[in-house]
Design a protein around this motif. Structure first.
Motif, short mmCIF file in Angstrom:
data_model
loop_
_atom_site.label_atom_id
_atom_site.label_comp_id
_atom_site.label_asym_id
_atom_site.label_seq_id
_atom_site.Cartn_x
_atom_site.Cartn_y
_atom_site.Cartn_z
N CYS A 465 34.11 38.72 -30.84
CA CYS A 465 33.26 37.51 -30.60
C CYS A 465 33.56 36.31 -31.65
O CYS A 465 33.94 37.02 -32.90
CB CYS A 465 31.80 38.23 -31.03
SG CYS A 465 30.57 37.04 -31.20
N ALA A 467 31.66 34.53 -33.33
CA ALA A 467 30.57 34.55 -34.34
C ALA A 467 30.77 35.63 -35.12
O ALA A 467 30.67 35.71 -36.19
CB ALA A 467 29.15 34.26 -33.74
N CYS A 468 30.86 36.89 -34.35
CA CYS A 468 30.76 38.18 -35.27
C CYS A 468 31.93 38.66 -35.66
O CYS A 468 32.04 39.83 -36.11
CB CYS A 468 29.84 39.24 -34.46
SG CYS A 468 28.30 38.66 -33.71
N CYS A 509 28.54 39.59 -26.37
CA CYS A 509 28.86 40.21 -27.57
C CYS A 509 27.65 41.48 -27.80
O CYS A 509 26.54 41.00 -27.44
CB CYS A 509 28.67 39.41 -28.69
SG CYS A 509 28.69 40.01 -30.43
N LYS A 511 26.27 42.31 -30.25
CA LYS A 511 25.59 41.94 -31.66
C LYS A 511 24.75 40.49 -31.21
O LYS A 511 23.71 40.77 -31.53
CB LYS A 511 26.60 41.72 -32.83
CG LYS A 511 26.92 43.00 -33.62
CD LYS A 511 27.45 42.41 -35.05
CE LYS A 511 27.92 43.83 -35.70
NZ LYS A 511 28.67 43.39 -36.94
N CYS A 512 25.44 39.78 -30.79
CA CYS A 512 24.54 38.45 -30.62
C CYS A 512 24.37 38.08 -29.15
O CYS A 512 23.69 37.12 -29.09
CB CYS A 512 25.35 37.25 -31.53
SG CYS A 512 26.95 36.89 -30.73
ZN ZN Z 1 28.33 38.26 -31.68
#
Ligand code: ZN
Ligand code: ZN
Length: 829
Positions: A465, A467-468, A509, A511-512
């Motif tokens: 990801c 971002a993550c 993702c 997570k996000c």
């Molecule tokens: Zn993410």
């Protein structure tokens, strides 16, 4: 033993004439019909099913699962499986609840390459191969519990392979790094060093290239000390343990630092196992990839060094290690030997690898062959520092010297005359005092590269990801299913074919929720097989990879049988994965296989079997002609199981004849009268021998003993008594299970022969009943007479004086007769 060479070659046999004898009236031995009947009955009765939940004396008899090739079952597989099956059946006859599972190791490059070759999709090809294997395996009469089978390509299996990856990842034992790898441009894949032979791909003979690729690794090197130490406490074939020890490659050595002359703050650290030879270190060599190369090199030498490094990057690791023609370039720099204080030149050469030690060596050409070749080529000094006590060391060396025991150090300053082992310790101590060395233990074991840029494997459960970063797939989202894609051909890009399928690799993702992408590499097939033995007893349980209670009951594996070609990779990876799962509390043991035995290999008519020679034994053909029981027994009769043997078409008829004679002996046996004492004595001796040979996997000698007993049993075509043949049926059962079941019924038994126990021998019957008595006259030995062990003095005297050699000295009534029962008759005249 029966003569094994009295019949013609590989043709359908005729049944034993006595079996069809009209006077005996019993039916002939027809293996095909009998074997089909018993396979069906075992299935109906659940004879081969292990009581997984309720077993009181569980015994896990494992064999290495096969790769289901398109050619069908190889006789080598069957040799291994039969050997395991006999031991497993024997354990059952000893009263154990035996679990003998079998499955398929069906992912990987072999299947994929074959699929590409014939233009068939592996998702269609593999199920077909598996079905064919299953058919062949069933015919072999293995005691396999087919309810609990695994196929590594099924999502309900590889779901847990992915789970194993995630456990590694959580422990920080799975990491990704850029590395130089061997690349086969034809197979379009990364090769391990072992798969590169003379610079070429082991599979297709194409010259191998070096490539820089991002790969996933498992940090098995962290477990090297444990993997080595635990070998001491597991019962494995010595050859296998030795192979693992060498592979792990512990070396006790030292890091020694050489300070640069023109830049004293720069140190070149080398690893050596021979610090005792430091006085003979006349130059330093850095691997071309060594990070200090540029810092060390003088401006004048830099162009030469750069050109050399570029050239070296093209060579593969194996060629670099083994090339006799040494190449190298002087850096222009000198370093100080911390023992002698001498200035020694610093060179760069590709015979030094970054992978081992520190990527730099102190060269001791007097005592290392490769250093000697290099020093000779570039006219570098060669100094001898080890010699036998009193040896003349003034003559120039013509080759690197290898040391014998009781060697001492020479040309080594204050250490002259000190024995090598002592010198090692003393010199490390001395250098340690100068801040120039410390003792270290090094291992040859590298981290395990587990990613493959191919299609036919379980996708690695990782998502990237923006971002993550790197996000593991949550366990409740497993499996990451391998999609069916028509175009699974690898290309030159070095990325997996899955990377061409955006609809598959684009995912949110975990997570996000932002759009992210899946890892497109699949995992190594050796990861599939590194944990499969944990799965068998828990097959069907979809909530955990292995059930806690069941695992506690059945594992670790009691006995594992397989080929020594897996001595390092599979067997080492399995130990590693088990150790990690034990460390995280998922398992209560850290060694997966309590006992391991490597089986031998079979050849045919003196030659190695291979498809190109066209001499591969096709099990189907032999089973059709002779029956599985004869085929199994013959395979085991070829030689010691752990050594293998030579498959000769002529040989099988002797085994078949033995089973024919067993058949007619049981059917013709009499149930009245009493068994013959001599035959019974031989029977008890045979029960003892077979019972000792089978657990040692000495199957050939066990079969020979049963054949020998058969000869005694049928001597002069006598009619055997039932009590003389019934235990033989039980002993034959592990080898020839179908015919044993059929004959067991003749004794009015309704259950399986495998639930009837193992015959017990009577120890008092083991010794021969006759003894040789020595006869002396006036203290001189005049003869020997065989008599019954229980013979009286009168009986023995009568027999003795009947001997002419005795009679001529005993012409009147003796003065005295002394009798030692079982040993001696002494007559004094
Ligand atoms: Zn993410
Ligand atoms: Zn290749």
């Amino acid at each position: 033993m029966e003569d094994m060479h009295d019949t013609t070659g590989h043709s359908a046999p005729s049944t034993d004439s006595s079996a069809t004898d009209a006077s005996t009236g019993h039916r002939p031995y027809e293996p095909v019909a009998i074997e089909a009947k018993w396979r069906e009955r075992w299935e109906e009765r659940g004879t081969n099913r292990a009581d997984i939940a309720g077993a009181k004396r569980p015994y896990y008899a494992l064999m290495m699962f096969p790769y289901p090739s398109a050619e069908g079952l190889h006789v080598g597989n069957l040799f291994a499986f039969t050997g395991n099956d006999i031991f497993a059946r024997f354990q059952r006859l000893q009263g154990y609840n035996v679990f003998e599972p079998l499955g398929y190791d069906a992912f990987g490059i072999h299947s994929e390459n074959f699929a590409l070759k014939i233009g068939e999709h592996p998702m269609r090809l593999i199920p077909r191969n598996v079905a064919n294997f299953r058919r062949q395996l069933e015919r072999a009469g293995l005691m396999v519990d087919w309810r609990l089978s695994v196929n590594t390509t099924e999502p309900d299996y590889y779901k847990w392979t992915q789970w194993v990856f995630l456990q590694m990842y959580k422990q920080g034992l799975a990491y990704k790094k850029q590395g130089a790898v061997n690349w086969c441009p034809s197979c379009k894949t990364v090769l391990a060093n072992e798969q590169v032979i003379g610079g070429r791909c082991e599979r297709c003979d194409t010259p191998v290239e070096q490539r820089q690729l991002e790969q996933w690794f498992f940090e098995i090197s962290k477990y090297a000390p444990r993997l080595l130490d635990n070998l001491e406490r597991i019962d494995w074939s010595e050859t296998t343990k030795t192979a693992q020890r060498n592979w792990i490659g512990r070396s006790d050595g030292a890091h020694v630092r050489f300070r640069l002359v023109h830049e004293p703050e720069v140190m070149v650290e080398v690893f050596t196992t021979r610090v005792d030879t430091v006085y003979g270190a006349t130059y330093i060599v850095l691997a071309p990839e060594h990070p200090l190369v540029e810092a060390v090199t003088t401006p004048e030498q830099l162009p030469l060094i750069s050109a050399y490094r570029a050239e070296a990057a093209k060579k593969d690791v194996v060629a670099r290690k083994t090339s006799r023609d040494k190449t190298g370039v002087f850096t222009g720099a000198y370093a100080v030997n911390p023992a002698t204080g001498a200035q020694v030149p610093v060179w760069v050469s590709d015979y030094v690898l970054m992978e081992y030690g520190t990527g730099a060596i102190m060269a001791v050409p007097g005592h290392d062959e490769r250093d000697f070749e290099f020093a000779t080529k570039f006219s570098l000094p060669i100094v001898r520092v080890v010699a036998s006590a009193g040896e003349d060391t003034t003559a120039p060396l013509t080759q690197a010297m290898t040391e014998s025991d009781n060697c001492v150090l020479v040309n080594s300053g204050e250490f002259d005359g000190v024995p090598v082992a002592e010198g090692k310790r003393a010199i490390v101590e001395m250098l340690l005092g100068r801040g120039a060395a410390e003792p270290v233990v090094n291992y040859r074991l590298h981290d395990w590269c587990i990613s493959r840029q191919r299609y036919w494997g379980p996708p690695i459960p990782i998502i990237y990801c923006d971002a993550c970063g790197t996000v593991p797939v949550p366990e409740d989202q497993l499996p990451v299913v391998l999609p069916y894609i028509e175009d699974f051909r690898p290309d030159d890009s070095g990325v997996s074919p899955l990377a061409r399928h955006e609809e598959w690799y684009r995912v949110p993702c975990p997570k996000c929720g932002a759009l992210a992408r899946r890892e497109t590499d699949v995992s190594d097939t050796f990861l599939d097989s590194a944990w499969y033995f944990l799965r068998y007893p828990s097959v069907g349980n979809d909530t955990v990879p292995f059930d806690e209670t069941i695992t506690k009951k059945w594992l670790p594996v009691d006995s594992y049988i397989g080929g020594n070609e897996h001595a390092v990779l599979h067997l080492l990876y399995s130990r590693f994965v088990t150790m990690v799962l034990s460390d995280i509390g998922a398992l209560g043991f850290e060694e997966p296989f309590t006992k391991f035995r490597a089986h031998g290999l079979i050849i045919r008519e003196g030659a190695k079997m291979s498809k190109s020679r066209g001499n591969v034994v096709n099990p189907d053909e032999y089973i059709d002609s002779w029956g599985a029981d004869s085929f199994r027994t013959y395979l085991m009769f070829l030689g010691p199981f752990e050594e293998g043997g030579d498959f000769r078409d002529k040989g099988i008829s002797g085994v078949r004849r033995f089973l024919d004679r067993l058949w007619s002996s049981v059917h013709g046996a009499s149930s009245t009268g009493t068994p013959d004492a001599d035959v019974m004595r031989k029977l008890h001796q045979t029960i003892k021998k077979v019972g000792e040979d089978v657990p040692r996997l000495s199957y050939n000698t066990a079969i020979a003993a049963m054949m020998e007993y058969m000869n005694v049993l049928r001597k002069g075509e006598r009619t055997p008594h039932r009590d003389e043949v019934r235990p033989l049926v039980q002993m034959v059962a592990p080898f020839a299970p179908h015919v044993a079941e059929e004959l067991w019924e003749v004794f009015d038994e309704t259950g399986s022969v495998f639930d009837g126990g193992w015959p017990v021998y009577d120890p008092s019957q083991l010794t021969e009943d006759t003894v040789d008595i020595v006869v002396q006259v006036n203290g001189k030995v005049r003869g020997k007479i065989p008599v019954s062990r229980s013979a009286s003095q009168d009986d023995v005297y009568t027999a003795a004086v009947a001997l002419p050699a005795v009679a001529k000295f005993v012409t009147e009534t003796p003065k005295k007769v002394v009798f030692v029962p079982g040993r001696l008759l002494s007559i004094v005249v």
